[in-house]
Structures are given as C-alpha cells and as structure tokens.
Design an enzyme around this catalytic site. Sequence first.
Site, PDB file in Angstrom:
ATOM      1  N   ASP A 122       7.965 -11.149 -59.645  1.00  0.00           N
ATOM      2  CA  ASP A 122       8.807 -10.566 -58.597  1.00  0.00           C
ATOM      3  C   ASP A 122       8.176 -10.854 -57.233  1.00  0.00           C
ATOM      4  O   ASP A 122       6.949 -10.880 -57.092  1.00  0.00           O
ATOM      5  CB  ASP A 122       8.940  -9.048 -58.771  1.00  0.00           C
ATOM      6  CG  ASP A 122       9.726  -8.695 -60.024  1.00  0.00           C
ATOM      7  OD1 ASP A 122      10.301  -9.613 -60.641  1.00  0.00           O
ATOM      8  OD2 ASP A 122       9.735  -7.511 -60.398  1.00  0.00           O
ATOM      9  N   TYR A 340      18.141  -7.558 -57.637  1.00  0.00           N
ATOM     10  CA  TYR A 340      16.931  -6.782 -57.927  1.00  0.00           C
ATOM     11  C   TYR A 340      17.041  -5.376 -57.333  1.00  0.00           C
ATOM     12  O   TYR A 340      17.286  -5.217 -56.130  1.00  0.00           O
ATOM     13  CB  TYR A 340      15.736  -7.522 -57.324  1.00  0.00           C
ATOM     14  CG  TYR A 340      14.392  -7.014 -57.756  1.00  0.00           C
ATOM     15  CD1 TYR A 340      13.964  -7.169 -59.074  1.00  0.00           C
ATOM     16  CD2 TYR A 340      13.542  -6.386 -56.852  1.00  0.00           C
ATOM     17  CE1 TYR A 340      12.726  -6.714 -59.461  1.00  0.00           C
ATOM     18  CE2 TYR A 340      12.299  -5.933 -57.239  1.00  0.00           C
ATOM     19  CZ  TYR A 340      11.895  -6.098 -58.548  1.00  0.00           C
ATOM     20  OH  TYR A 340      10.662  -5.648 -58.930  1.00  0.00           O
ATOM     21  N   CYS A 768      27.051  58.236 -37.551  1.00  0.00           N
ATOM     22  CA  CYS A 768      26.703  57.566 -38.806  1.00  0.00           C
ATOM     23  C   CYS A 768      25.248  57.775 -39.211  1.00  0.00           C
ATOM     24  O   CYS A 768      24.865  57.400 -40.312  1.00  0.00           O
ATOM     25  CB  CYS A 768      26.982  56.063 -38.707  1.00  0.00           C
ATOM     26  SG  CYS A 768      25.866  55.204 -37.580  1.00  0.00           S
ATOM     27  N   CYS A 795      30.611  52.897 -34.482  1.00  0.00           N
ATOM     28  CA  CYS A 795      30.396  54.085 -33.670  1.00  0.00           C
ATOM     29  C   CYS A 795      30.370  53.706 -32.207  1.00  0.00           C
ATOM     30  O   CYS A 795      29.952  52.616 -31.843  1.00  0.00           O
ATOM     31  CB  CYS A 795      29.048  54.713 -34.025  1.00  0.00           C
ATOM     32  SG  CYS A 795      28.936  55.122 -35.743  1.00  0.00           S
TER      33      CYS A 795
END
Length: 878
Positions: A122, A340, A768, A795
């Site tokens: 290669d 490849y 709350c 609130c």
Amino acid sequence: MAGGRTISVLNVAEKPSVAKSVAGILSRNQGLRTRNGRSRYNRIFEFNYSINGRPCHMLVTSVTGHLMELEFEERYRKWHSCDPADLYQAPVRKFVPEDKLDIRRTLEEEARRCQWLVLWLDCDREGENIAFEVVEVCTAVNPHLTIRRAHFSALIDREIHEAVQHLVEPNKWFADAVDARQEIDLRIGASFTRFQTMLLRDAFIIDSATDDRNLVLSYGPCQFPTLGFIVERYWENQAHEPEEFWTINCSHKSDEGIATFNWMRGHLFDYTCAVIIYEMCVQEPIATVTKVRQQEKLKYPPYPLNTIELEKRASRYFRMSSEHTMKVAEDLYQAGFISYPRTETDSFSQRTDLHAIVQEQQRHPVWGSYAQQLLDPGAGLWRNPGNGGHDDKAHPPIHPTKFFSGENGLSQDHHKNYLDVYRFESWGSSLIPTYVSGQQFMPTSLTLDSGVTRPPPLLSEADLLSCMDKEGIGTDATMHDHIKKLLDRFYATKDSNTRFSPTNLGEALVMGYDDMGYKLWKPYLRAVMERDMKAVSEGTKSKAEVLSTSLQQMKACFLDARLNKVKLFEAMGIFFERSNRSSGDGQHAHGEVVRQCGLCQESDMVLRRNRDGNFMVGCLAFPQCRNAIWLPGSVSEAVVTTDVCNTCTPGPVHLIQFKFRQLEIPPNYNANHLGCIGGCDEILRQLIEICGTGSRIPAQGRGSTASSSSVQQSNSRPGEARRGACIYCQQTGHSSSDCPSHVSGSRSAQYRGMNPQTGDSSIPCSTCGTPCTLLTANTATNRGRKFYSCPSQNCNFFVWEDNLNNGTGGRSVQRAGMNVSAFNSSRSSSRGRGGRGRGAHAASTTFVSATGDPISGRRCFVCGDPSHFANACPNRGS
DNA sequence: GCAAGGTC
C-alpha cells in the site's frame, strides 16, 4: 524496445487479495498459473508479462501486513525482569514472529531465483516500511536483487498497468518514520503499562474485570488521549450548571405565511431585566420593520469521502460502529467495488477520470438515470466535486470503482451509496411573508419564554472520531481500534445512543495523571510525535535524532510520574477500595454510615473523602441517588461517632467528630468540633460558608472542566455549596437550588446570594412559600431601599423590607407581562415561566393572567404606581 | 501479560 533475456520478477503485495487482483489484471487472466507457497494464505501467481518492452516471468505473492515486529530482547520481556524505566534504553530488535515464518520462507525461496523484486505494498508510510521488511528478507538470500516499487491506489486496470510501467525507488524516509514511531510507541507503552498495572492492579479491588489478576491497565500514546477526550467531555457534562434564561419571541402570521422573529439580544439570564423589556414590548406591541435583508443560502454537496468521514457518516446514518464500517469497506475494496478505504484525501486530483467513474453507474436502477444526466453535456449538470483540502499523496478519496448491482454474498451493510442523490441531507423549507422597510404589524404572538442551559452532550462515536482526527490520534485505519481498546480495557463504556462515558477505572487513571499536572492523557504528546514522524518522512530530521530526543523526554516524564505515583493511588482510592481492607463488611468497605438517605430513603449516607482530601457525606446508591453533602474544606479529619443528634429527624443522625485546620478557620472557632450534618449545626454551616467545601475548586491543569471529577458528582456547585443549609431539606452542603429532593434546578438564578438561615435576607412568599430574596431597588425615588419579591411566576408578592419590619406586610403588585402571554400565544414554553397564559386578541388590549382571570389594577412594574406602566415610569432608567 | 500499525 528493450527486449533481451527474460527476467524473473518477484512481486510482493501487502495482502493476498491484492496479489490476486494485481496478477489477474496484469495477466488479463491469460496464462495465469497459481500454486501454494509455504503459507497457506499467501498463494503465488505466475504469468508472463512485459515491463517496458522487457519480457518478464512474473511471480506475484503477498505478505499479510507487517512481516516483522519490534520487541525487546529476550531478557527484558518478562514484566519483572527489569525496572520499567530501563525499557527506554533496553535493546530492541525486529524479528519475524512465529506465525509469519512460513511467509518469510516463501519469500526467501522465490527471491533466490529472481532478478527483480517489485514491491506492491500500500502506498503509505506503513506500506513503505513493510516494503523494507520484505527487502530485508529477500536481499538476505539474494543480495543482487534489483529493487523496484509500484505506485498505485486502486485495483483497477489502468492504475495497475500504469504502475508496473512506471516503477520507482522505495522511499527510505517513509520507512524510517515508521521505525521511529514503532520504537517510541513500544518503549512508552511497555514502560507505562507495566508501571501502572503493577502499581495499581493488586492494590485495589477493581471490580470491572472478572479476574483482577489478568487485568492489564494499559497505557498507550493513542488509547490514553482517546480516553482523555471521553473523560474531559464527561467532566464538562457533569460540571454543567444549568441556568435559566429568558427570551422574548414574536411571531407574525399573515396570508402569506408565518414569520418568527428572534430577539437580537438572544437571551438574558436576568429575569427582572427580561420582564421589564418584555413589558415594554407588551405596552407598545406594534412592530416596525426596520430593515429587510434577503440572503441566498447555499448548501454544498459533501466533499469527496475520506476514511474518517466515511466512519462518521456510517455511524450517524446507519449507526454502524467505526470498527464494523471499516470491515465492510475493506470487503468492498477487496471485491473491487471501491477504492482503497484508508485515505486522508478528500479531494480528487486533476488526473482522476471522474467521467469514467460516473459512467460505471449508469446502469443502476436508482441513480443510474442521474448518472446519465450528469454525463449528458446538454444537461449541463456536471460539476466537479469540491476540494476538502486534504491530500495524503497516497490514495484518492473513497469512490466507487465499478458498478455494483447488489451481488450475493454482500450484506445490506455493503450497499453504500456514494453517488446517490444524497439522501441524508435535505433542505429545510418554509414560506415567510414579505416585508418592506417601515411596515408595521401587530404580532400574532409575543411571549416571554424561558429555557435552561444544557450541558454539552457526552461524546458520540462520530464526535470521538472528530476529536481524534483533529488532534492526529491514530491513523484513519486504526482509530476504530483505539476506541474498541478502551471498551476492552474497561476504561470506557458506550451507551445505546453511541455516547461514551468513562468507567471508574478510566476516570481514575486520567484523574491520577491529571493531578500530577501531566498531559499524558492529552493529545499533545502524540501530536509532537506525529510532527516528528512527518519531519523524518520528509527528510528534514533523522530517525536517530527523533528517537534520541523523544525518548529522553519520555523517560524524564516516566521517572517523574513514578515519583508522583501517590496521585494515581489517591485517584484510584476515590473509586476503588484498597484490596488489603477488602474483607471487611460492606459498610466499612464504603465508608462510615452517618444517616439514612432522606432523598432515596433506601440507602445510607456515608462519610467519604475525595481525591483532594475533602470530606463529604454521600448516598451509597450513587449514581442512582445523587444526594450529597460537602463538608468544609478546612476539615483535616472526620470520624463518624456513635453519638446521635437529638434534634435532627429522621434519626438517627450520627454526629461526626471534626478536626479543622486551625489556620484555615477564623480564630474564634475551635479546631475540634463534634458536628451534625442534619441541618441543626450552626457552626458547621458557618464554616462551610466561610471556608467553602473545597470540593469543587479546579485542580491544577484541569482548567474549567475540573469539578465533576470529585467522587460523587453531586449536584452541588462551588459557590453555592457555601451558602448554608438547603431550604428544602435543611441539609448543609448544597444550596436550595441544587437540592436533589427538589424538582428543578432551573430556578437557581433566583436564589443566588440569599442566606436563608440567617433569617434576615429571605422571607417566604405569602402566597406560595417560596423564599424571596432580599433585593435592592435602584430607582430614583427608592434607590438603596430593600424589598422582597417572589421569584415564582405564579405570585406577584412584593414587599418593601422597611414595611415588613413595620408590620405592614406584603402587597401584591400585578405585573403585566409576567404570566401574561399577550395575544394568542402559540409558542409558549412548556418548561419556563413565561407564555403559559391564554390571551385575548391584542386589539382589545385586554390582558389575561395565567389563571385566565382578567388582570385588573395593573401597575407599573418598576415603582408599583397604577397610574402608569413601566415603559412610562418616571423612575425608570434613572 | 505491555504500544500502534499492518493484516487473516
């Protein structure tokens, strides 16, 4: 014509399949004979051929990748044979391993009777190095061989025929670069792997593997930086502090379509500020178009494909692991369908015959007609592919090399489409109305929406490949191997969504080196090596020079790491129990029990010490339960006693005997303190406030990603852990906004700076009950005056502090805009506080609260005066 | 028993 005597030419390819292809192409399958060599996989092909007019008897055979391995000499191979530091100069040698001996014998036998050796490896650095291995073996038995190199990048006729007619010299520099890389990798890898395995494996109970004794804690210049990417992102993810932010959004619907407008400021973290601005919009909702800009958006086709992009796209679109993708690509390459598959190149060279490539595809049922159109000069569709800017000078981008009709024997995974009219990206499309400058319109919706900042996601496989690619970790052919190695070594795990997390083992190792201040888990080391390799392959540095400097540095680093091995020990100690104490009962093995966890109510909270030496009390059910209480950073010793707090419930809550470092606490505090973490202990609370928990301070070298590495990855955060007991669970060590028992951390911004337990900076909302922070007014009339205001969207509680003290009590102030989605809101956020309301149409200018009740008595948000709104407030902006 | 890089 050269003519003359017939010569015998030994051709060697990198693998059997290439040998077969090369032989098939060159011989045109005429007179091709095949016989076995010594190795059962590597056959020998014979035929006659003519190179530059010279008659040749061709023999084509192969190796299987590298023929040789680099190893230490025998006496250094056993792990205990030497000090691992010696491995930086222990002699190494290249040798043909046992399983390659028959290939060597084949080469030797054939080389003896040949005159030429042609190398078909290669065309990359590794291939060049293998070429020299083959040369070494062959010239050892036949010194008179003529050595030639064939350059090719696809197993197709014209490439192969051209290569054999244009043989070149092999490139020694390329091979040298690989030699250097091999030697450095071996010495670093072996020394660190032996060192950390022998240091840690037997010292801790590492439960990840079934058998501790066979566990190898490997270190490698590629695997560790890869692990580093995973850990770093994991830390970032864990350290993320969610923050609520607010955006103002507007949409406008007309006959032509709907347009959505984004706020130029993006978003604001300051809620009050966002509300004020939003309210101003609500008061004067008519929008004016100030600028119209039309922009052409282009979408480019992808660049030619290289290996990493192939892996990333396969992972993204097919959910194929990078490892599997490469296997499939290799199959396709060997079958001749694609070029490849291991290439860095993402641009086609001028010489590539792209038309020929497309011509092959004309018969395809799906994209064949598209291919035909491309080739039709009249259609004018042809465009050369983009240039990605990378070229490894060895291989072209991955492209189809011949027509593929869906042959048997190849699975669905092999049916990749490279020339498809790309199916995986598409245009987003929507029609928006046209506007002209100066035009005015009434928004269809105008909302104040909230969002929460999100932590960066854990790395996906595609992300990881990108990181590796960017930093040059591994080659395109091996990246997937490094990822797999991390899984095999129990350093990391991959979830079903292909996201990676470190295991305790992986995190501990990275943490240990990080605490030494070393970048051994960072990609820099590899990057330097890679630059050196490049220099060698270009001939600007010699192999010897690179080896010498590189190994000298690495040895110094190794010796230093060994001096600091206590850091590795400490990091491991966070996650794993020491093996010499392993036989104790379960409780002891995990720390001393302080109380039952009030959050999960299933497990115990135990006293622990993190890697920085800081103490915390965490739930044993971590990570399922993340309840944790961080203790003051000034604690030097802490022991759970048998004494029980008689105030805190549910009991028993064991008292802890603390010893503080005197110098780190104010002089009026005692260094010894019997304390309670149940919430009753004022001294402990104060010391947390004064000293901090110390648990989340970025360690040296870890930068901004520091914090999560602490043992529990609790929700507590550096600043907030100091502010006293949580208002929800009354525990110290985390702030209310982080309380694991409370639903959301999204309100965190609201609670900053308050101190619930001191009593003077927070009061409960009269509606709350949410603690209201003490804020300071900044208006002309009230500058400096303090007030409380409920952070909750539901609130409208508001009270001046001085009124409160006078016993006047709070009063509600209606705030237009809050809770009010003016006009029909179609874009309300499900999570946030804004935009939840229903609304009447703007024209009526009636506002409706979140509950659906009409709002009456609306007042200025800034000063509370009902005679005007905030946008007209005389006190605003002063 | 270690690395990373080829390849089966």
